[in-house]
Scaffold this motif. Structure first.
Motif, PDB file in Angstrom:
ATOM      1  N   ARG A  82       0.437  11.465 -10.094  1.00  0.00           N
ATOM      2  CA  ARG A  82      -0.520  12.671 -10.213  1.00  0.00           C
ATOM      3  C   ARG A  82       0.274  13.798 -10.355  1.00  0.00           C
ATOM      4  NH1 ARG A  82      -2.574  11.812  -5.595  1.00  0.00           N
ATOM      5  NH2 ARG A  82      -1.173  12.861  -4.237  1.00  0.00           N
ATOM      6  N   ARG A  83       1.520  13.998  -9.688  1.00  0.00           N
ATOM      7  CA  ARG A  83       2.357  15.070 -10.070  1.00  0.00           C
ATOM      8  C   ARG A  83       2.851  15.550 -11.581  1.00  0.00           C
ATOM      9  NH1 ARG A  83       6.227  14.951  -4.308  1.00  0.00           N
ATOM     10  NH2 ARG A  83       4.251  15.671  -3.117  1.00  0.00           N
ATOM     11  N   LEU A  84       3.317  14.016 -12.062  1.00  0.00           N
ATOM     12  CA  LEU A  84       3.684  14.041 -13.524  1.00  0.00           C
ATOM     13  C   LEU A  84       2.721  14.496 -14.077  1.00  0.00           C
ATOM     14  CD1 LEU A  84       5.744  13.139 -15.522  1.00  0.00           C
ATOM     15  CD2 LEU A  84       4.352  10.848 -15.673  1.00  0.00           C
ATOM     16  N   ILE A  85       1.502  14.146 -14.022  1.00  0.00           N
ATOM     17  CA  ILE A  85       0.092  14.669 -15.077  1.00  0.00           C
ATOM     18  C   ILE A  85       0.061  15.969 -14.547  1.00  0.00           C
ATOM     19  CG2 ILE A  85      -2.274  14.429 -15.120  1.00  0.00           C
ATOM     20  CD1 ILE A  85      -0.498  12.192 -16.657  1.00  0.00           C
TER      21      ILE A  85
ATOM     22  N   ALA B 209       2.900   6.021  -3.070  1.00  0.00           N
ATOM     23  CA  ALA B 209       3.942   6.752  -3.492  1.00  0.00           C
ATOM     24  C   ALA B 209       3.863   6.703  -4.728  1.00  0.00           C
ATOM     25  CB  ALA B 209       5.417   6.113  -3.096  1.00  0.00           C
ATOM     26  N   LEU B 210       3.602   5.871  -5.625  1.00  0.00           N
ATOM     27  CA  LEU B 210       3.345   5.662  -7.022  1.00  0.00           C
ATOM     28  C   LEU B 210       2.200   6.541  -7.619  1.00  0.00           C
ATOM     29  CD1 LEU B 210       4.273   2.168  -7.974  1.00  0.00           C
ATOM     30  CD2 LEU B 210       5.662   4.128  -8.562  1.00  0.00           C
ATOM     31  N   ALA B 211       1.227   6.529  -6.932  1.00  0.00           N
ATOM     32  CA  ALA B 211       0.118   7.372  -7.323  1.00  0.00           C
ATOM     33  C   ALA B 211       0.420   8.778  -6.915  1.00  0.00           C
ATOM     34  CB  ALA B 211      -1.130   6.804  -6.372  1.00  0.00           C
TER      35      ALA B 211
ATOM     36  N   ALA C  34       0.777  -1.153   0.032  1.00  0.00           N
ATOM     37  CA  ALA C  34       0.151   0.009  -0.173  1.00  0.00           C
ATOM     38  C   ALA C  34       0.814   1.261  -0.165  1.00  0.00           C
ATOM     39  CB  ALA C  34      -1.039  -0.085   1.187  1.00  0.00           C
ATOM     40  N   GLY C  35       1.835   1.190   0.725  1.00  0.00           N
ATOM     41  CA  GLY C  35       2.989   2.412   0.712  1.00  0.00           C
ATOM     42  C   GLY C  35       3.508   2.971  -0.607  1.00  0.00           C
TER      43      GLY C  35
END
Length: 92
Positions: free
Chosen positions: A37-40, A31-33, A26-27
């Motif tokens: 999100r920051r990339l998008i 972190a990937l999400a 989950a961690g």
């Protein structure tokens, strides 16, 4: 025995880890999400800035001689600004 070794040792015959011994990453997913999100958001911000520059260059070309004089540009400078490469953000 490390955590990874313990995780592999606790697997059943099917190769699956019991849910009680592992949270499923989950961690890592969080972190990937967040990174995705920051990339998008960054891509959208760059796209919006490029559209704004394109609109500004198009508007400069449409100005009349009196308006260009008020801005402090000549017709040649306005045309040169309109021909700028899209991803360049400077006006030099």
């Amino acid at each position: 025995m490390t955590t990874i070794h313990a995780r592999f040792a606790s697997r059943d015959r099917s190769g699956r880890t019991p849910a009680a011994s592992w949270n499923g990453g989950a961690g890592v997913r969080t972190a990937l999400a967040t990174a995705f999100r920051r990339l998008i958001e960054g891509l959208f911000a760059r796209s919006a800035a490029a559209r704004g520059r394109s609109r500004m260059r198009r508007d400069i070309v449409s100005l009349g001689p009196d308006q260009l004089r008020d801005v402090g540009l000549t017709r040649d400078e306005a045309l040169r600004a309109a021909d700028r490469i899209r991803w360049r953000s400077d006006w030099s």
